[in-house]
Design an enzyme around this catalytic site. Structure first.
Site, short mmCIF file in Angstrom:
data_model
loop_
_atom_site.label_atom_id
_atom_site.label_comp_id
_atom_site.label_asym_id
_atom_site.label_seq_id
_atom_site.Cartn_x
_atom_site.Cartn_y
_atom_site.Cartn_z
N GLU A 1 0.85 -1.19 0.00
CA GLU A 1 0.00 0.00 0.00
C GLU A 1 0.88 1.23 0.00
OE1 GLU A 1 -3.31 0.56 2.62
OE2 GLU A 1 -4.21 -1.36 2.06
N HIS A 34 -4.64 6.94 -0.33
CA HIS A 34 -3.88 5.71 -0.18
C HIS A 34 -4.40 4.69 -1.19
CE1 HIS A 34 -7.28 4.64 2.50
NE2 HIS A 34 -6.94 3.37 2.31
N HIS A 77 -5.47 0.58 -2.34
CA HIS A 77 -6.02 -0.69 -1.89
C HIS A 77 -5.74 -1.72 -2.99
CE1 HIS A 77 -9.35 0.26 1.32
NE2 HIS A 77 -8.15 0.66 1.70
N ASP A 96 -10.08 2.23 7.85
CA ASP A 96 -10.01 3.55 7.20
C ASP A 96 -11.01 4.51 7.82
OD1 ASP A 96 -8.09 2.70 5.31
OD2 ASP A 96 -9.63 2.14 3.85
#
Length: 153
Positions: A38, A100, A102, A113
């Site tokens: 990630e 971010h 996934h 999250d």
């Protein structure tokens, strides 16, 4: 998706525009392989009335803690990027939120999250949340304690 801006809107017709150069940089961090970690950073841009324009991002770097299914943005370079953009733009460019990745095609926020955003992303202004998946980009606004997903247009 790469040669133009990416635009989202909310139910009040307020826009989120992600500039093409930023879309390219976000897509470069997609988790396309089984061992991809990630990635995360901050969103930097302008508030144009009710509309938001992402013009820059910080990217993963030294100090960040990354694994296949989690990321902890720890490096000081993220804040340095915000401070530099703010100073060079005389305050026009500012911190707008977080992004971010996934490891899924159509990303959606995990319980972790949602909890993290509600706990740590506190501001009187609306903030942006972006998750980059393998095929799609998910975006939302955080207004007070409410997370409002945006519709891609």
């Amino acid at each position: 998706m790469v040669d133009s801006e990416l635009t989202f809107k909310d139910s009040n017709e307020c826009l989120l525009v992600i500039m093409p150069s930023v879309v390219i940089r976000l897509l470069a961090h997609r988790q396309l392989y089984w061992n991809s970690k990630e990635a995360a950073g901050v969103l930097i841009g302008e508030r144009r009335g009710p509309h938001l324009v992402i013009q820059d991002i910080s990217e993963p770097g030294e100090g960040d803690i990354r694994s296949r299914f989690s990321v902890d943005r720890q490096g000081p370079h993220h804040q340095i990027a915000v401070d530099k953009a703010f100073a060079q733009s005389s305050g026009t460019l500012q911190y707008l939120g977080e992004w971010h990745t996934h490891p899924e095609d159509q990303p959606s926020p995990s319980a972790k999250d949602l909890s993290s955003w509600r706990r740590h992303l506190v501001d009187s202004e609306q903030m942006l949340l972006v998750i980059v998946g393998r095929e799609e980009i998910w975006a939302a606004k955080k207004i007070a304690d409410t997370i409002v997903p945006l519709n891609k247009i």
